[in-house]
Write a protein that holds these residues in place. Structure first.
Motif, PDB file in Angstrom:
ATOM      1  N   SER A 100      -6.135  -2.712  -9.349  1.00 54.48           N
ATOM      2  CA  SER A 100      -6.398  -4.200  -9.711  1.00 54.48           C
ATOM      3  C   SER A 100      -5.129  -5.495  -9.090  1.00 54.48           C
ATOM      4  N   ILE A 101      -4.771  -6.401  -9.156  1.00 54.83           N
ATOM      5  CA  ILE A 101      -3.673  -7.044  -8.105  1.00 54.83           C
ATOM      6  C   ILE A 101      -2.542  -7.008  -9.569  1.00 54.83           C
ATOM      7  N   ASP A 128      -0.765 -14.278  -0.975  1.00 55.48           N
ATOM      8  CA  ASP A 128      -2.061 -13.356  -0.437  1.00 55.48           C
ATOM      9  C   ASP A 128      -2.366 -11.654   0.062  1.00 55.48           C
ATOM     10  N   LYS A 183       0.685  -1.253  -0.157  1.00 57.39           N
ATOM     11  CA  LYS A 183      -0.141  -0.015   0.292  1.00 57.39           C
ATOM     12  C   LYS A 183       0.663   1.379  -0.030  1.00 57.39           C
ATOM     13  N   ARG A 229      -0.445  -9.571  -1.242  1.00 55.18           N
ATOM     14  CA  ARG A 229      -0.640  -9.165  -2.660  1.00 55.18           C
ATOM     15  C   ARG A 229      -2.442  -9.130  -2.970  1.00 55.18           C
ATOM     16  N   ARG A 230      -3.281 -10.107  -2.322  1.00 51.34           N
ATOM     17  CA  ARG A 230      -4.464 -10.114  -2.893  1.00 51.34           C
ATOM     18  C   ARG A 230      -5.151  -9.440  -2.029  1.00 51.34           C
ATOM     19  N   TYR A 231      -5.223  -9.253  -0.875  1.00 55.69           N
ATOM     20  CA  TYR A 231      -6.084  -8.507   0.131  1.00 55.69           C
ATOM     21  C   TYR A 231      -5.554  -7.032  -0.033  1.00 55.69           C
ATOM     22  N   ALA A 274      -4.205  -5.375  -2.991  1.00 54.11           N
ATOM     23  CA  ALA A 274      -6.302  -5.052  -3.943  1.00 54.11           C
ATOM     24  C   ALA A 274      -7.108  -4.777  -3.442  1.00 54.11           C
ATOM     25  N   LYS A 275      -7.416  -5.711  -2.982  1.00 49.19           N
ATOM     26  CA  LYS A 275      -9.151  -5.387  -2.384  1.00 49.19           C
ATOM     27  C   LYS A 275      -8.980  -3.795  -2.345  1.00 49.19           C
ATOM     28  N   GLN A 276      -8.118  -3.887  -0.348  1.00 50.85           N
ATOM     29  CA  GLN A 276      -7.888  -2.846  -0.048  1.00 50.85           C
ATOM     30  C   GLN A 276      -7.308  -1.468  -0.536  1.00 50.85           C
ATOM     31  N   THR A 277      -7.322  -1.589  -1.596  1.00 52.57           N
ATOM     32  CA  THR A 277      -6.768  -0.351  -2.612  1.00 52.57           C
ATOM     33  C   THR A 277      -7.448  -0.195  -3.024  1.00 52.57           C
ATOM     34  N   GLY A 278      -7.889  -0.966  -3.753  1.00 55.18           N
ATOM     35  CA  GLY A 278      -9.723  -0.856  -4.912  1.00 55.18           C
ATOM     36  C   GLY A 278      -8.453  -0.501  -6.169  1.00 55.18           C
TER      37      GLY A 278
END
Length: 144
Positions: A120-121, A108, A61, A110-112, A114-118
């Protein structure tokens, strides 16, 4: 034993400790005692892995959303580092564990991230761009 393993774990643990102190080996619930001792090591490894993942999320992040940087991201990263140092101080045999877990924990994180920042992974590198030494270094942060 007054409290069985399956009915009152806390009572079982206290009773087991008493039996160990009194060297009453024949009265021990060896099956469950062995299971619990093995789980202690698993718990330490899980805690270390969780902190490593937490640090990685915040480093990603920090690097990929510089415009949204906050002190809390630094706090989470630094606290994760402190927690890992505490685990390694208590269990030096886990010193190589962060390197062993890095690829999986990064996946893991990396995936989280992407979700937290909005974001793209695909924005985040497929492989971890940081070394274990960098990740655990209190004075290191990735550049944007």
């Amino acid at each position: 034993m007054t409290g069985g393993y399956d009915t009152d774990f806390n009572c079982w643990a206290r009773e087991t400790a008493r039996l160990l102190r009194e060297k009453r080996w024949h009265e021990l619930d060896l099956e469950h005692l062995i299971e619990e001792v093995e789980d202690l090591g698993k718990s330490e490894r899980r805690a270390l892995s969780s902190q490593l993942e937490r640090i990685l999320i915040h480093l990603l992040k920090w690097q990929y959303q510089p415009q949204r940087r906050t002190d809390s991201w630094l706090d989470f990263s630094n606290d994760g580092r402190v927690q890992i140092y505490k685990i390694l101080k208590d269990s030096p045999s886990l010193k190589t564990f962060p390197a062993i877990r890095l690829a999986e924990d990064y996946e893991d994180a990396r995936r989280y991230a992407a979700k937290q920042t909005g974001l793209s992974i695909e924005k985040f590198p497929l492989d971890c761009p940081y070394s274990v030494e960098q990740i655990l270094d209190d004075n290191w942060l990735p550049e944007a």
